[in-house]
Design a protein around this motif. Structure first.
Motif, PDB file in Angstrom:
ATOM      1  N   ILE A  44      18.208 -13.146   2.396  1.00 44.78           N
ATOM      2  CA  ILE A  44      18.718 -11.881   2.898  1.00 44.78           C
ATOM      3  C   ILE A  44      18.372 -10.776   1.913  1.00 44.78           C
ATOM      4  CG2 ILE A  44      20.778 -10.604   3.602  1.00 44.78           C
ATOM      5  CD1 ILE A  44      19.946 -12.903   5.460  1.00 44.78           C
ATOM      6  N   ALA A  45      17.883  -9.668   2.424  1.00 48.46           N
ATOM      7  CA  ALA A  45      17.507  -8.534   1.574  1.00 48.46           C
ATOM      8  C   ALA A  45      18.745  -7.909   0.954  1.00 48.46           C
ATOM      9  CB  ALA A  45      16.739  -7.508   2.393  1.00 48.46           C
ATOM     10  N   ARG A  46      18.785  -7.881  -0.387  1.00 44.16           N
ATOM     11  CA  ARG A  46      19.908  -7.289  -1.127  1.00 44.16           C
ATOM     12  C   ARG A  46      19.494  -6.079  -1.946  1.00 44.16           C
ATOM     13  NH1 ARG A  46      23.720  -9.917   1.741  1.00 44.16           N
ATOM     14  NH2 ARG A  46      23.588 -12.200   1.506  1.00 44.16           N
ATOM     15  N   GLU A  47      18.189  -5.943  -2.196  1.00 39.06           N
ATOM     16  CA  GLU A  47      17.692  -4.893  -3.078  1.00 39.06           C
ATOM     17  C   GLU A  47      16.281  -4.512  -2.653  1.00 39.06           C
ATOM     18  OE1 GLU A  47      17.405  -2.143  -5.166  1.00 39.06           O
ATOM     19  OE2 GLU A  47      19.000  -3.187  -6.274  1.00 39.06           O
ATOM     20  N   VAL A  48      15.920  -3.246  -2.863  1.00 34.90           N
ATOM     21  CA  VAL A  48      14.555  -2.787  -2.609  1.00 34.90           C
ATOM     22  C   VAL A  48      13.901  -2.510  -3.955  1.00 34.90           C
ATOM     23  CG1 VAL A  48      13.084  -1.030  -1.559  1.00 34.90           C
ATOM     24  CG2 VAL A  48      15.146  -1.815  -0.354  1.00 34.90           C
ATOM     25  N   HIS A  49      12.993  -3.388  -4.349  1.00 38.14           N
ATOM     26  CA  HIS A  49      12.282  -3.185  -5.611  1.00 38.14           C
ATOM     27  C   HIS A  49      11.213  -2.117  -5.465  1.00 38.14           C
ATOM     28  CE1 HIS A  49       9.002  -4.000  -8.522  1.00 38.14           C
ATOM     29  NE2 HIS A  49      10.014  -4.176  -9.356  1.00 38.14           N
ATOM     30  N   ASP A  50      10.457  -2.170  -4.378  1.00 36.74           N
ATOM     31  CA  ASP A  50       9.460  -1.140  -4.076  1.00 36.74           C
ATOM     32  C   ASP A  50       9.317  -1.047  -2.565  1.00 36.74           C
ATOM     33  OD1 ASP A  50       6.704  -2.938  -3.541  1.00 36.74           O
ATOM     34  OD2 ASP A  50       8.038  -3.813  -5.037  1.00 36.74           O
ATOM     35  N   GLU A  51       9.019   0.139  -2.096  1.00 36.69           N
ATOM     36  CA  GLU A  51       8.976   0.410  -0.660  1.00 36.69           C
ATOM     37  C   GLU A  51       7.806  -0.308   0.017  1.00 36.69           C
ATOM     38  OE1 GLU A  51      11.287   2.138   0.763  1.00 36.69           O
ATOM     39  OE2 GLU A  51      12.184   3.431  -0.766  1.00 36.69           O
ATOM     40  N   LEU A  52       7.994  -0.651   1.276  1.00 31.97           N
ATOM     41  CA  LEU A  52       6.934  -1.233   2.093  1.00 31.97           C
ATOM     42  C   LEU A  52       6.267  -0.119   2.901  1.00 31.97           C
ATOM     43  CD1 LEU A  52       8.766  -4.392   3.509  1.00 31.97           C
ATOM     44  CD2 LEU A  52       7.579  -4.114   1.330  1.00 31.97           C
ATOM     45  N   HIS A  53       4.979  -0.300   3.185  1.00 29.96           N
ATOM     46  CA  HIS A  53       4.227   0.733   3.893  1.00 29.96           C
ATOM     47  C   HIS A  53       3.218   0.157   4.879  1.00 29.96           C
ATOM     48  CE1 HIS A  53       5.524   3.001   0.283  1.00 29.96           C
ATOM     49  NE2 HIS A  53       5.527   4.034   1.096  1.00 29.96           N
ATOM     50  N   VAL A  54       2.845   0.982   5.824  1.00 29.59           N
ATOM     51  CA  VAL A  54       1.579   0.853   6.541  1.00 29.59           C
ATOM     52  C   VAL A  54       0.629   1.830   5.878  1.00 29.59           C
ATOM     53  CG1 VAL A  54       0.376   1.037   8.750  1.00 29.59           C
ATOM     54  CG2 VAL A  54       2.783   0.361   8.693  1.00 29.59           C
ATOM     55  N   ARG A  55      -0.607   1.416   5.652  1.00 31.88           N
ATOM     56  CA  ARG A  55      -1.618   2.297   5.058  1.00 31.88           C
ATOM     57  C   ARG A  55      -2.838   2.275   5.970  1.00 31.88           C
ATOM     58  NH1 ARG A  55       0.880  -0.400   0.736  1.00 31.88           N
ATOM     59  NH2 ARG A  55       1.711   0.995  -0.878  1.00 31.88           N
ATOM     60  N   ALA A  56      -3.266   3.452   6.404  1.00 30.86           N
ATOM     61  CA  ALA A  56      -4.317   3.526   7.424  1.00 30.86           C
ATOM     62  C   ALA A  56      -5.438   4.466   7.002  1.00 30.86           C
ATOM     63  CB  ALA A  56      -3.736   3.993   8.761  1.00 30.86           C
ATOM     64  N   ILE A  57      -6.644   4.110   7.448  1.00 31.17           N
ATOM     65  CA  ILE A  57      -7.842   4.948   7.274  1.00 31.17           C
ATOM     66  C   ILE A  57      -8.498   5.108   8.632  1.00 31.17           C
ATOM     67  CG2 ILE A  57     -10.139   5.115   6.234  1.00 31.17           C
ATOM     68  CD1 ILE A  57      -9.093   3.447   3.902  1.00 31.17           C
ATOM     69  N   ALA A  58      -8.863   6.316   8.988  1.00 32.06           N
ATOM     70  CA  ALA A  58      -9.619   6.593  10.213  1.00 32.06           C
ATOM     71  C   ALA A  58     -10.993   7.130   9.829  1.00 32.06           C
ATOM     72  CB  ALA A  58      -8.881   7.604  11.084  1.00 32.06           C
ATOM     73  N   LEU A  59     -12.025   6.678  10.531  1.00 30.02           N
ATOM     74  CA  LEU A  59     -13.404   7.103  10.275  1.00 30.02           C
ATOM     75  C   LEU A  59     -14.045   7.539  11.587  1.00 30.02           C
ATOM     76  CD1 LEU A  59     -14.494   4.168   7.925  1.00 30.02           C
ATOM     77  CD2 LEU A  59     -13.889   6.494   7.225  1.00 30.02           C
ATOM     78  N   ASP A  60     -14.814   8.618  11.522  1.00 30.08           N
ATOM     79  CA  ASP A  60     -15.464   9.179  12.708  1.00 30.08           C
ATOM     80  C   ASP A  60     -16.847   9.674  12.295  1.00 30.08           C
ATOM     81  OD1 ASP A  60     -16.343  11.055  14.744  1.00 30.08           O
ATOM     82  OD2 ASP A  60     -14.286  11.063  15.503  1.00 30.08           O
ATOM     83  N   ASN A  61     -17.895   9.212  13.010  1.00 28.76           N
ATOM     84  CA  ASN A  61     -19.249   9.666  12.682  1.00 28.76           C
ATOM     85  C   ASN A  61     -19.846  10.563  13.761  1.00 28.76           C
ATOM     86  OD1 ASN A  61     -19.878   7.933  14.756  1.00 28.76           O
ATOM     87  ND2 ASN A  61     -21.311   6.670  13.589  1.00 28.76           N
ATOM     88  N   GLY A  62     -19.015  11.060  14.655  1.00 31.37           N
ATOM     89  CA  GLY A  62     -19.499  11.923  15.718  1.00 31.37           C
ATOM     90  C   GLY A  62     -19.858  11.178  16.981  1.00 31.37           C
TER      91      GLY A  62
END
Length: 320
Positions: free
Chosen positions: A52-70
């Motif tokens: 069971i989660a009792r403490e947050v040592h470091d935050e969780l994330h989604v990390r995204a990159i978008a690429l577009d070449n036209g």
């Protein structure tokens, strides 16, 4: 870390000697993060028994990159999760298509495989919270949508190096008669997963490792950093505190990269085909260690070593 391959896509010859023009137009890129830290009291995945989660040592994330070449647009996102079921990714991809115009076949989503994140699926005795899993799908889509909204002219360089000191196969051939019977009472096993470290009964690893470390670096035309995406085949590090929420070494790598950049940057580390690759050298006995001893930011060493064509990034995780 020795660089073995490198390349470049973009509009200016800064990162490579011979830049190649992106087909269909100049490259545009965008990046974003979205916080997916859970409420305390949730079930944490990664163990045979529930925690069971009792403490947050470091935050969780989604990390995204978008690429577009036209001519085409793609998105790549990593989720700080142990295992993310298909339905969550499918729901996120449907939302990305509806809100950002990127078809599902052009979206690559993956879980980092931290063992200290909420259960997103029923894993052993860890049970997911439906409120969290539904919200998680929306946050993944939001993160990609933010990255698309930030598309701007960019250039990108890539390289692949090798870091062999951190990866070990966790399955070992053992001396005959030294492996206990399996749950069915059979004694035919020749290989043991996670054997006793430093045991004289070890013979040899039962499989290979993959020490390749890939890096994609994206920057604005004026040289300001935009995003960096790494890939390394190391299962996870662990050694977190009891009941702690943590992104494991994937989050630590990203934080240090962001600090080293000296400017706003989205950094993300994806898990390669790690399979039976972990960070334990079973040839040596393991000493007890305080939580996070093997992956705190001051021990996670990332150095920039310029080459003629590319600024190579080397990563070391472990005690000094």
């Amino acid at each position: 870390m020795q660089i073995t391959r490198r390349g470049f896509l973009g509009a200016a010859p800064t990162l490579a000697a011979a830049p190649a023009q992106v087909a269909g137009g100049k490259l545009r890129a965008g990046a974003a993060t979205a916080n997916i830290t859970p409420l305390l009291g949730c079930s944490l995945a990664g163990n045979m028994t529930d925690r069971i989660a009792r403490e947050v040592h470091d935050e969780l994330h989604v990390r995204a990159i978008a690429l577009d070449n036209g001519r085409a647009r793609i998105a790549i996102a990593q989720v700080d999760s142990c295992v993310t079921p298909r339905w969550i990714f499918d729901r996120a991809k449907d939302a990305i298509r509806a809100r950002a115009g990127i078809p599902p076949e052009c979206v690559l989503l993956s879980a980092t495989h931290t063992h200290s994140a909420p259960a997103a699926d029923h894993l052993f005795q860890s049970v997911p919270d439906p409120r969290y899993t539904e919200w998680l799908a929306d946050r993944i889509a939001d993160c990609v949508r933010l990255a698309v909204g930030r598309l701007a002219p960019a250039r990108a360089g890539w390289a692949v190096g090798r870091e062999e000191r951190l990866v070990f196969n966790r399955r070992w051939f053992m001396k005959p008669g030294t492996i206990p019977p399996d749950p069915f009472g059979r004694t035919t096993d020749r290989v043991k997963m996670n054997p006793p470290a430093g045991s004289p009964d070890l013979i040899r690893p039962a499989g290979p490792t993959d020490p390749d470390a890939g890096v994609l670096a994206i920057e604005y035309p004026d040289g300001r950093p935009l995003a960096v995406l790494g890939n390394y085949a190391l299962h996870y590090v662990g050694g977190t505190g009891p009941g702690h929420v943590s992104a494991d070494y994937f989050g630590a790598w990203s934080r240090v990269m962001e600090r080293l950049a000296g400017a706003p940057l989205v950094a993300s580390l994806s898990n390669g085909c790690s399979g039976n690759i972990n960070g334990i050298d079973f040839r040596r006995k393991r000493e007890p260690a305080e939580p996070y001893r093997v992956m705190p930011p001051d021990v996670l060493q990332i150095s920039a070593r310029p080459t003629d064509e590319y600024q190579a990034l080397a990563v070391t995780v472990g005690p000094d």
